[in-house]
Design a protein around this motif. Structure first.
Motif, PDB file in Angstrom:
ATOM      1  N   ALA A  68     -10.692  33.035  52.331  1.00 43.09           N
ATOM      2  CA  ALA A  68     -10.396  34.337  51.726  1.00 43.09           C
ATOM      3  C   ALA A  68     -11.531  35.224  51.838  1.00 43.09           C
ATOM      4  O   ALA A  68     -11.507  36.133  52.003  1.00 43.09           O
ATOM      5  CB  ALA A  68     -10.223  33.961  50.087  1.00 43.09           C
ATOM      6  N   ILE A  69     -12.786  34.528  51.819  1.00 44.77           N
ATOM      7  CA  ILE A  69     -13.859  35.460  52.317  1.00 44.77           C
ATOM      8  C   ILE A  69     -13.842  36.187  53.724  1.00 44.77           C
ATOM      9  O   ILE A  69     -13.997  37.116  53.754  1.00 44.77           O
ATOM     10  CB  ILE A  69     -15.433  34.735  51.989  1.00 44.77           C
ATOM     11  CG1 ILE A  69     -15.403  34.452  50.434  1.00 44.77           C
ATOM     12  CG2 ILE A  69     -16.364  35.473  52.450  1.00 44.77           C
ATOM     13  CD1 ILE A  69     -16.771  33.428  50.023  1.00 44.77           C
ATOM     14  N   PHE A  70     -13.560  35.278  54.500  1.00 43.04           N
ATOM     15  CA  PHE A  70     -13.484  35.751  55.723  1.00 43.04           C
ATOM     16  C   PHE A  70     -12.378  36.683  56.014  1.00 43.04           C
ATOM     17  O   PHE A  70     -12.439  37.468  56.707  1.00 43.04           O
ATOM     18  CB  PHE A  70     -13.204  34.135  56.802  1.00 43.04           C
ATOM     19  CG  PHE A  70     -13.160  34.588  58.260  1.00 43.04           C
ATOM     20  CD1 PHE A  70     -14.124  35.084  59.118  1.00 43.04           C
ATOM     21  CD2 PHE A  70     -11.811  34.823  58.772  1.00 43.04           C
ATOM     22  CE1 PHE A  70     -14.068  35.202  60.284  1.00 43.04           C
ATOM     23  CE2 PHE A  70     -11.586  35.179  60.232  1.00 43.04           C
ATOM     24  CZ  PHE A  70     -12.986  35.377  60.870  1.00 43.04           C
ATOM     25  N   ASN A  71     -11.277  36.314  55.518  1.00 40.90           N
ATOM     26  CA  ASN A  71     -10.083  37.355  55.643  1.00 40.90           C
ATOM     27  C   ASN A  71     -10.458  38.701  55.014  1.00 40.90           C
ATOM     28  O   ASN A  71     -10.060  39.839  55.655  1.00 40.90           O
ATOM     29  CB  ASN A  71      -8.890  36.770  54.785  1.00 40.90           C
ATOM     30  CG  ASN A  71      -8.016  35.863  55.798  1.00 40.90           C
ATOM     31  OD1 ASN A  71      -7.619  36.046  57.022  1.00 40.90           O
ATOM     32  ND2 ASN A  71      -7.475  34.999  55.161  1.00 40.90           N
ATOM     33  N   GLU A 102      -5.924  15.057  52.827  1.00 41.61           N
ATOM     34  CA  GLU A 102      -4.747  16.108  52.554  1.00 41.61           C
ATOM     35  C   GLU A 102      -5.432  17.525  52.681  1.00 41.61           C
ATOM     36  O   GLU A 102      -4.656  18.477  52.894  1.00 41.61           O
ATOM     37  CB  GLU A 102      -3.806  15.952  51.659  1.00 41.61           C
ATOM     38  CG  GLU A 102      -3.177  14.653  51.717  1.00 41.61           C
ATOM     39  CD  GLU A 102      -2.567  14.648  52.926  1.00 41.61           C
ATOM     40  OE1 GLU A 102      -1.746  15.441  53.580  1.00 41.61           O
ATOM     41  OE2 GLU A 102      -2.359  13.493  53.621  1.00 41.61           O
ATOM     42  N   SER A 103      -6.671  17.688  52.628  1.00 38.03           N
ATOM     43  CA  SER A 103      -7.420  19.129  52.218  1.00 38.03           C
ATOM     44  C   SER A 103      -7.108  19.746  53.618  1.00 38.03           C
ATOM     45  O   SER A 103      -7.379  19.265  54.650  1.00 38.03           O
ATOM     46  CB  SER A 103      -8.761  18.928  51.637  1.00 38.03           C
ATOM     47  OG  SER A 103      -8.755  18.336  50.633  1.00 38.03           O
ATOM     48  N   ASP A 104      -7.192  21.222  53.485  1.00 45.52           N
ATOM     49  CA  ASP A 104      -7.160  21.989  54.735  1.00 45.52           C
ATOM     50  C   ASP A 104      -7.792  23.280  54.500  1.00 45.52           C
ATOM     51  O   ASP A 104      -7.516  24.075  55.222  1.00 45.52           O
ATOM     52  CB  ASP A 104      -5.782  22.359  55.139  1.00 45.52           C
ATOM     53  CG  ASP A 104      -4.900  23.173  53.974  1.00 45.52           C
ATOM     54  OD1 ASP A 104      -5.497  23.371  52.946  1.00 45.52           O
ATOM     55  OD2 ASP A 104      -3.695  23.364  54.393  1.00 45.52           O
ATOM     56  N   ASP A 105      -8.677  23.501  53.352  1.00 48.92           N
ATOM     57  CA  ASP A 105      -9.466  24.377  52.928  1.00 48.92           C
ATOM     58  C   ASP A 105     -10.545  24.925  54.181  1.00 48.92           C
ATOM     59  O   ASP A 105     -10.951  26.045  54.342  1.00 48.92           O
ATOM     60  CB  ASP A 105      -9.999  24.494  51.717  1.00 48.92           C
ATOM     61  CG  ASP A 105     -11.028  23.450  51.664  1.00 48.92           C
ATOM     62  OD1 ASP A 105     -10.725  22.130  52.069  1.00 48.92           O
ATOM     63  OD2 ASP A 105     -12.247  23.162  50.871  1.00 48.92           O
ATOM     64  N   LEU A 106     -10.851  23.933  54.935  1.00 48.45           N
ATOM     65  CA  LEU A 106     -11.778  24.396  56.088  1.00 48.45           C
ATOM     66  C   LEU A 106     -11.127  23.682  57.293  1.00 48.45           C
ATOM     67  O   LEU A 106     -11.868  23.603  58.562  1.00 48.45           O
ATOM     68  CB  LEU A 106     -13.167  23.531  55.849  1.00 48.45           C
ATOM     69  CG  LEU A 106     -13.984  24.000  54.652  1.00 48.45           C
ATOM     70  CD1 LEU A 106     -15.138  23.119  54.576  1.00 48.45           C
ATOM     71  CD2 LEU A 106     -14.194  25.359  54.796  1.00 48.45           C
ATOM     72  N   GLY A 112      -1.662  28.667  61.282  1.00 46.99           N
ATOM     73  CA  GLY A 112      -1.195  29.797  60.230  1.00 46.99           C
ATOM     74  C   GLY A 112      -2.305  30.701  59.604  1.00 46.99           C
ATOM     75  O   GLY A 112      -2.005  31.647  59.611  1.00 46.99           O
ATOM     76  N   PHE A 113      -3.554  29.898  59.593  1.00 45.63           N
ATOM     77  CA  PHE A 113      -4.771  30.521  59.104  1.00 45.63           C
ATOM     78  C   PHE A 113      -5.121  31.533  60.143  1.00 45.63           C
ATOM     79  O   PHE A 113      -5.318  32.852  59.835  1.00 45.63           O
ATOM     80  CB  PHE A 113      -5.802  29.850  58.935  1.00 45.63           C
ATOM     81  CG  PHE A 113      -7.183  30.409  58.838  1.00 45.63           C
ATOM     82  CD1 PHE A 113      -7.502  31.306  57.548  1.00 45.63           C
ATOM     83  CD2 PHE A 113      -8.071  30.046  59.504  1.00 45.63           C
ATOM     84  CE1 PHE A 113      -8.664  31.906  57.633  1.00 45.63           C
ATOM     85  CE2 PHE A 113      -9.419  30.651  59.535  1.00 45.63           C
ATOM     86  CZ  PHE A 113      -9.603  31.724  58.455  1.00 45.63           C
ATOM     87  N   VAL A 114      -5.414  31.313  61.566  1.00 47.89           N
ATOM     88  CA  VAL A 114      -5.757  32.223  62.646  1.00 47.89           C
ATOM     89  C   VAL A 114      -4.734  33.486  62.893  1.00 47.89           C
ATOM     90  O   VAL A 114      -5.164  34.560  62.964  1.00 47.89           O
ATOM     91  CB  VAL A 114      -5.783  31.293  63.708  1.00 47.89           C
ATOM     92  CG1 VAL A 114      -6.316  32.189  65.085  1.00 47.89           C
ATOM     93  CG2 VAL A 114      -6.812  30.188  63.848  1.00 47.89           C
ATOM     94  N   LYS A 115      -3.323  33.019  62.535  1.00 50.50           N
ATOM     95  CA  LYS A 115      -2.458  34.200  62.699  1.00 50.50           C
ATOM     96  C   LYS A 115      -2.650  35.215  61.673  1.00 50.50           C
ATOM     97  O   LYS A 115      -2.194  36.397  61.807  1.00 50.50           O
ATOM     98  CB  LYS A 115      -0.859  33.619  62.564  1.00 50.50           C
ATOM     99  CG  LYS A 115      -0.604  33.165  63.608  1.00 50.50           C
ATOM    100  CD  LYS A 115       0.801  32.586  63.326  1.00 50.50           C
ATOM    101  CE  LYS A 115       1.610  31.928  64.766  1.00 50.50           C
ATOM    102  NZ  LYS A 115       3.153  31.511  64.485  1.00 50.50           N
TER     103      LYS A 115
END
Length: 441
Positions: A68-71, A102-106, A112-115
Motif C-alpha cells: 500500500a505504501i508503494f502504490n 500462504e502469505s503474499d504481502d511481500l 496482480g500487484f504489478v498490474k
C-alpha cells in the motif's frame, strides 16, 4: 526546505535513498506533497524491522501494508524513470519455519500487484528493479516478465531477484541493454527465449540462476557478463563475439565452451572442467583462475601471449598437497609473457609442494616477470625460503615482491623479512597479512 526553489526540492527528493522518507515528506506540508509527485525515482525496501512489526500481534494492526505504501508513492507520480521495490538483505535470514506459506504481502513479482502500478508509470521508465521475498515467491511461478515486456517500451535496465519466472508470452525488449537476474529459477528453453528477446544486451548478470542443464548464452552485443551457476550443468556455452569482460563461476561442467574472441578480462572459477574449449584469446590481458585442479585446467587452456596480469588459486589445496601436480613452470608454458603474478594461498602451497619434490625448472618466459604477490602458507620456513630464493634466481627482472602471511603467523614472517631482504636487497619488498574471506592488509 519550502523556501528553496521547486526544482531544487524535486532534485533533493529524487535523491532520497529510501523512499519511505518521501512518504513522510508528503505529510509535512502541501508544498512537499505536491512536489513529491515530480520525483524521477522511487526506491522502497522492506526492512527487517518493518517485517517483524507486521508479524507481531502487538504491532501489526498499526503497520501500513508495504504494498500500500508503494502504490501510494507511485500512484500520482508524473515522470518516474527509475523504480526499485524489494526486501532488504537482512530478510535473507528469515527461516521458512517462521513464515506462513500462504502469505503474499511481500510477493512482489505477483502479476496482480504489478498490474496495479506498472501500466501507470511505464511511459518514462528506464530502470526497473524488483527484489522479491524468496520465501513467498520461490514456489509461485510468475509471468511478470510478460507484463513488463508489454508495458515498458523504453526500459533500458531490468533487475529481478528471488523469483520463479515464466517466459510465456514474453515479447522482445530491444531497448534493454542491462539485465540482472539473481536467484531466479529458469529452464534451458527459458534462457534461449531470453537470448532471443533481449538481443541488445551489453551487460548481463546471472547469479544463482537454477534449473539449467545445458545453458547457452548467445548475444551478439554483449560486452560484460557475470555468471554464477548454482547447479552442475552438463554443458555451458557462451557465444558472444563482442564480450570484453567475463566473470564465470561454476561447479563441474562436463563441457565448457567459450567463443569470445575479444575477451580482455576473464575471471574463471571452476572446481573441475572435464572438457574446456576456447578459441585463442588474442586480446586477453587480465586473467584470474580458480580451480580444484589447476594443473588439469591449465592443460586445456589455450596458450595466450597477450596476458600480462595473472591471478591463480586452488579451491581445495589442503586436500591435494600430497598429489599436487601444479608447478609454476606450467603457468609460464601457457602464459609466457606474464609480467604481474598473484598467487593465492592454495596455488602457492601447491607450487611449493611441487618445488620441494622436483625443484623449479628454468623457463625463458620467467624472465618477463616483474612483480609477484604471494599469499604464503608456511609449513617449513626453510622450504618456503628455498622456494622464494629459487624464484628470485629464475626471474632476473623481478623487481617487486609482496609476501603476505596469515595474521596468526607473525613469527615466521619476521624471519622471512630479514632473510629475504638480505638475499636480494635490490628487490622492492612489501609485507602484509591475509585472512581467508577478507582483503589483504
Amino acid at each position: 526546505m519550502e523556501d528553496l526553489p521547486p526544482l531544487l526540492v524535486v532534485e533533493i527528493l529524487s535523491r532520497l535513498t529510501d523512499s519511505a522518507d518521501l512518504a513522510r515528506c508528503r505529510l509535512v506540508s502541501k508544498t512537499l506533497n505536491s512536489l513529491s509527485h515530480e520525483v524521477r525515482s522511487v526506491n522502497l525496501l522492506c526492512t527487517l524491522s518493518r517485517y517483524l512489526k507486521s508479524r507481531s500481534p502487538e504491532t501489526k494492526a498499526h503497520v501500513t501494508p508495504f504494498k500500500a505504501i508503494f502504490n501510494n508513492l507511485v500512484r500520482q507520480a508524473r515522470c518516474l524513470n527509475s523504480i526499485t521495490i524489494g526486501v532488504d538483505k537482512s530478510l535473507r535470514d528469515i527461516s521458512y519455519d517462521d513464515v506462513d506459506d500462504e502469505s503474499d504481502d511481500l510477493y512482489l513479482t505477483d502479476v496482480g500487484f504489478v498490474k496495479e502500478w506498472l501500466p501507470k508509470v511505464c511511459g518514462d521508465l528506464r530502470k526497473l528493479s524488483i527484489l522479491d521475498f524468496l520465501i513467498q515467491s520461490c514456489w509461485r511461478k510468475s509471468e511478470v516478465l510478460s507484463l513488463i515486456s508489454s508495458c515498458c517500451n523504453g526500459l533500458m535496465e531490468l533487475e529481478l531477484k528471488n523469483a520463479w519466472l515464466s517466459v510465456d508470452r514474453l515479447k522482445p525488449m530491444t531497448g534493454v541493454t542491462n539485465l540482472k537476474l539473481e536467484f531466479i529459477k529458469l529452464e534451458d528453453e527459458d534462457l534461449t527465449k531470453l537470448n532471443d528477446c533481449f538481443p541488445s544486451l551489453r551487460v548481463l548478470n546471472l547469479v544463482g540462476v537454477g534449473g539449467l542443464k545445458d545453458p547457452k548464452i548467445h548475444l551478439l552485443h554483449l560486452e560484460s557478463c557475470l555468471w554464477t551457476v548454482s547447479n552442475a550443468p552438463l554443458s555451458l556455452t557462451i557465444f558472444a563475439p563482442n564480450l570484453v569482460k567475463l566473470r564465470l563461476k561454476c561447479i563441474k561442467p562436463k563441457s565448457l565452451v567459450l567463443d569470445t574472441p575479444l575477451l580482455s578480462d576473464l575471471h574463471l572459477s571452476v572446481e573441475e572442467a572435464y572438457n574446456f574449449r576456447a578459441k585463442e584469446f588474442c586480446n586477453l590481458e587480465n586473467l584470474q583462475l580458480e580451480s580444484s585442479s589447476l594443473h588439469s585446467l591449465l592443460g586445456m587452456f589455450p596458450s595466450s601471449k597477450s596476458i600480462k596480469t595473472l591471478t591463480v588459486d586452488s579451491l581445495r589445496w589442503t586436500e591435494a598437497l600430497e598429489t599436487s601436480k601444479f608447478g609454476l613452470e606450467a603457468l609460464f608454458d601457457v602464459f609466457p609473457n606474464v609480467m604481474s603474478l598473484n598467487l593465492g594461498p592454495g596455488a602457492w602451497s601447491e607450487a611449493e609442494s611441487c618445488f620441494w619434490k622436483r625443484g623449479l625448472e628454468d623457463r625463458n618466459a620467467m624472465k618477463e616477470l616483474k612483480e609477484i604477490v604471494a599469499h604464503l602458507v608456511v609449513y617449513d620456513i626453510e622450504v618456503t625460503l628455498s622456494f622464494i630464493y629459487s624464484i628470485l634466481d629464475k626471474c632476473p627482472n623481478l623487481s617487486d615482491m609482496a609476501l603476505l602471511h596469515p595474521k596468526e603467523d607473525s613469527g615466521a614472517a619476521n624471519s622471512l623479512i630479514s632473510r629475504c631482504t638480505t638475499y636480494r636487497p635490490r628487490v622492492k619488498w612489501r609485507w602484509g597479512t591475509w585472512k581467508e574471506g577478507s582483503k589483504d592488509t
